[in-house]
Design an enzyme around this catalytic site. Sequence first.
Site, PDB file in Angstrom:
ATOM      1  N   SER A   1      34.044  89.145 -58.370  1.00  0.00           N
ATOM      2  CA  SER A   1      34.185  88.048 -59.385  1.00  0.00           C
ATOM      3  C   SER A   1      32.885  87.190 -59.442  1.00  0.00           C
ATOM      4  O   SER A   1      32.729  86.725 -60.664  1.00  0.00           O
ATOM      5  CB  SER A   1      35.372  86.915 -58.750  1.00  0.00           C
ATOM      6  OG  SER A   1      36.536  87.779 -58.715  1.00  0.00           O
TER       7      SER A   1
ATOM      8  N   ARG B   1      41.846  91.154 -52.038  1.00  0.00           N
ATOM      9  CA  ARG B   1      42.106  89.846 -52.840  1.00  0.00           C
ATOM     10  C   ARG B   1      43.228  89.003 -52.491  1.00  0.00           C
ATOM     11  O   ARG B   1      44.242  88.999 -52.838  1.00  0.00           O
ATOM     12  CB  ARG B   1      42.454  90.214 -54.404  1.00  0.00           C
ATOM     13  CG  ARG B   1      40.950  90.521 -55.001  1.00  0.00           C
ATOM     14  CD  ARG B   1      41.161  90.762 -56.464  1.00  0.00           C
ATOM     15  NE  ARG B   1      39.793  90.679 -56.999  1.00  0.00           N
ATOM     16  CZ  ARG B   1      39.434  90.868 -58.218  1.00  0.00           C
ATOM     17  NH1 ARG B   1      40.460  91.141 -59.314  1.00  0.00           N
ATOM     18  NH2 ARG B   1      38.072  90.801 -58.669  1.00  0.00           N
TER      19      ARG B   1
END
Length: 422
Positions: free
Chosen positions: A133, A122
């Site tokens: 996500s 991330r």
Amino acid sequence: MGQTVFIPRELDANEPRVAASPETVKRMAGLGFEVIVEKGAGLGSRITDQEFATAGGTIGTAGDAKNADVVLKVRRPTDAELKGYKSGAAVIAIMDPYGNDAALAAMASAGITAFSMEFMPRITRAQVMDVLSSQANLAGYQAVVDAAAEYDRALPMMMTAAGTVPAAKTFIMGVGVAGLQAIATARRLGAVVTATDVRPAVKEQVQSLGAKFLAVEDEEFKAAETAGGYAKEMSKEYQAKQAALTAEHIAKQDIVITTALIPGRPAPKLVSAAMVASMKPGSVIVDLAVERGGNVEGAVPGRVVTTENGVKIVGHLNVPGRVAASASLLYAKNLYAFLETMVDKATKTLAIKRDDELVKATMLTDAGQVVHPSFAKAAGQPRTEPAAIPATVLVADAADKKPAPRRRAAAKSPSPKPEGTA
């Protein structure tokens, strides 16, 4: 002769998604690849063979995998599929490696270079590659849709001449990406929404979406988040206080949606059988963690169970796949963005930079070996599945969560907003 990317039809009957879209096929062709899409690969996502062909792809068969330099998939390849891949091929998919040591060994033995998209770091440059996500966002949305379908009343308050219909009370447990989208969707449908999480930082996010935050907000709670933005396991004293508060709250709810997952561990039990028994007849619980053991006692993978007191526990498998047409478009973009980083623009060939942080984070197998540090040591021995976290612990999903502030990697231009985040 150019290199080939192969897009297979997923063999799992519960997997309607596909690893490419007409847009990404066109863009891969622009990178210099010959793109072969197996016949019927996109039908579960409303993408016809003709659309792929118009975008520059060639419609082929499963046998075309043997000549592919890159294979893009949704699910980890089966042993049968591995036999059809050439040694040295790069295979990129959602690999689900935890607890699947035999599958990792099989991929290593097949000589493929396997990449697990769910291990994407991330960081700023990888936001567009964040499959967790993009898919969790849709899962959160679909969870509310599924709950509304099972709930035999209206969700919004309706004031009519014949009387008032009260708004449905909806409780979201775990405020990650899926949880935030569930809050937003339930609010759009007019429900009264509350949510809980052990990370203090999400309280403001919950309130910004018009929901009420529920937690025992003592001193321990204020320190319940790690530097990386993940949830800490709480003390037994805090667990008891939070469990009591949650149990009292659940008894008053019409809809409960649970979203908590921890990579590499069974899902934590958030809702006990006693809590389910306390709910009103006609209430609905949607368990988004059912594939990893479930957050709810009594949840059954792939089924909607009605308890003796009339509560429905929804345990649908592959919830993002229930919105396959949207999920595939986002997932295809995630894959393309990652593949593009491994292409030499001058020679228009695959050139994997093994020292790149994205490659090091996601590469599972290479040159006949399991190379990922989390699995390499255990490659030759069976893995013992850790015990599930007990029902009194409320945790945020380390994968399905609102991303913590990302460290900025060296980049020449600002990165775009992450796709799929709520």
